[in-house]
Design a protein around this motif. Sequence first.
Motif, short mmCIF file in Angstrom:
data_model
loop_
_atom_site.label_atom_id
_atom_site.label_comp_id
_atom_site.label_asym_id
_atom_site.label_seq_id
_atom_site.Cartn_x
_atom_site.Cartn_y
_atom_site.Cartn_z
N GLY A 134 0.82 -1.20 0.00
CA GLY A 134 0.00 0.00 0.00
C GLY A 134 0.85 1.25 0.00
O GLY A 134 2.09 1.19 0.02
N ILE A 135 0.18 2.39 -0.03
CA ILE A 135 0.84 3.69 0.02
C ILE A 135 0.10 4.57 1.01
O ILE A 135 -1.13 4.64 0.99
CB ILE A 135 0.84 4.37 -1.37
CG1 ILE A 135 1.59 3.52 -2.39
CG2 ILE A 135 1.48 5.75 -1.28
CD1 ILE A 135 1.51 4.07 -3.80
N VAL A 136 0.85 5.23 1.88
CA VAL A 136 0.30 6.23 2.78
C VAL A 136 0.96 7.55 2.44
O VAL A 136 2.16 7.72 2.64
CB VAL A 136 0.55 5.87 4.26
CG1 VAL A 136 0.04 7.00 5.17
CG2 VAL A 136 -0.12 4.56 4.62
N ASP A 137 0.18 8.45 1.87
CA ASP A 137 0.72 9.73 1.39
C ASP A 137 1.87 9.49 0.40
O ASP A 137 1.63 8.96 -0.66
CB ASP A 137 1.16 10.59 2.57
CG ASP A 137 -0.03 10.98 3.45
OD1 ASP A 137 -1.15 11.04 2.94
OD2 ASP A 137 0.18 11.21 4.66
N LYS A 138 3.10 9.78 0.81
CA LYS A 138 4.24 9.63 -0.10
C LYS A 138 4.99 8.31 0.08
O LYS A 138 5.92 8.02 -0.67
CB LYS A 138 5.24 10.78 0.14
CG LYS A 138 4.65 12.17 0.00
CD LYS A 138 5.66 13.20 0.47
CE LYS A 138 5.06 14.60 0.50
NZ LYS A 138 6.01 15.59 1.05
N THR A 139 4.62 7.54 1.07
CA THR A 139 5.42 6.38 1.46
C THR A 139 4.77 5.06 1.05
O THR A 139 3.65 4.76 1.46
CB THR A 139 5.66 6.37 2.98
OG1 THR A 139 6.31 7.59 3.36
CG2 THR A 139 6.53 5.20 3.39
N SER A 140 5.49 4.29 0.25
CA SER A 140 5.04 2.94 -0.10
C SER A 140 5.56 1.96 0.94
O SER A 140 6.65 2.13 1.49
CB SER A 140 5.52 2.55 -1.49
OG SER A 140 6.94 2.57 -1.56
N PHE A 141 4.78 0.93 1.19
CA PHE A 141 5.17 -0.06 2.19
C PHE A 141 4.57 -1.40 1.81
O PHE A 141 3.66 -1.51 0.98
CB PHE A 141 4.69 0.35 3.60
CG PHE A 141 3.19 0.37 3.74
CD1 PHE A 141 2.51 -0.75 4.24
CD2 PHE A 141 2.45 1.49 3.40
CE1 PHE A 141 1.13 -0.74 4.36
CE2 PHE A 141 1.07 1.50 3.52
CZ PHE A 141 0.41 0.39 4.01
#
Length: 318
Positions: A134-141
């Motif tokens: 997933g992605i939260v704002d600018k950060t993929s994880f």
Amino acid sequence: MDSEISNNPAFQEVLNTLEIDRKKIASTYSVCYTVFGIAALVIVGGLIVGAATVAIILSLIPIIVGIVMLFQIDGDAQKYKIAYKNNVVATALKKINESLTFVPQSGLSEGEFISSDLFTTEPDRYKTQDLITGIVDKTSFSFAEVHAEYKTETQTKNGTRTEWHTIFKGIIFVADFNKNFSVSTVIRPKSFGNTVGAWFSKNIFSFGNTEIVQLENTDFDNQFVTYSRNQIEARYILTPAMMERILNLNSKSDETISISFISSKMYIAFPLSNNYFEAPIHTSLLVPDLLTDDLSIVQFMHDIVHELDLNTRIWGKE
């Protein structure tokens, strides 16, 4: 389960359909257990009355029946489990974050597990599943369940005895850290000691100039030991704010976490004994707490991005 999900007619229809399949599978398993139980009683009775041979022959009938039933239902059970993950779990995850994708048959590759620099021992047996990205704002994880083991072989007078030992069982979380680190920095539990197979990079033993990084947070140093081959970069990563965030994250985990910063990624190892996202067989799908534990662990992983403030871009990748 989130009321918005459980009250959705389409979602409820999926659960109702799967519940019919579940009942059939559970009923068949129950019959099989009963049949095998009868076979065991026949054998025990034969031993008691001194007719073991006859009892074993008679027990073959229920045993064969039970095996045939198990073989026939196995395909249905596998389809049910896959449908549960694809149609129930994957749908529910969208309520946490629309970007979340769920790939049950995929996971963290063995190569990345090894190169994460978190573990002393390379696995002889490696299993991974339930990859969520997933992605939260600018950060993929991403994160996935992992069970890695190594084996030891002991020579005995009867041959070779093989024993399996767990290197790690739990969830590995991976996030983009927006910087290409020149070396790896590894944070391990202070209680690591000399435990065989615990999480700690073999590279720490491979390079003579690797050092313990003394940090200016006493609580952090009491909880963890930090190693790096670049003291300046390690302190640049582990700012006072980052150390406080890691301590806070660790306090919310059942067991002490382990972290590495390598290449442009952060890896966090969460040891867990539970297997998540598995379809129940002997309990109903039509219960309000069906997905409570699964969604809780996903929400916890999802919130790590905010917990560690990974969206604050203090570096650009080189």
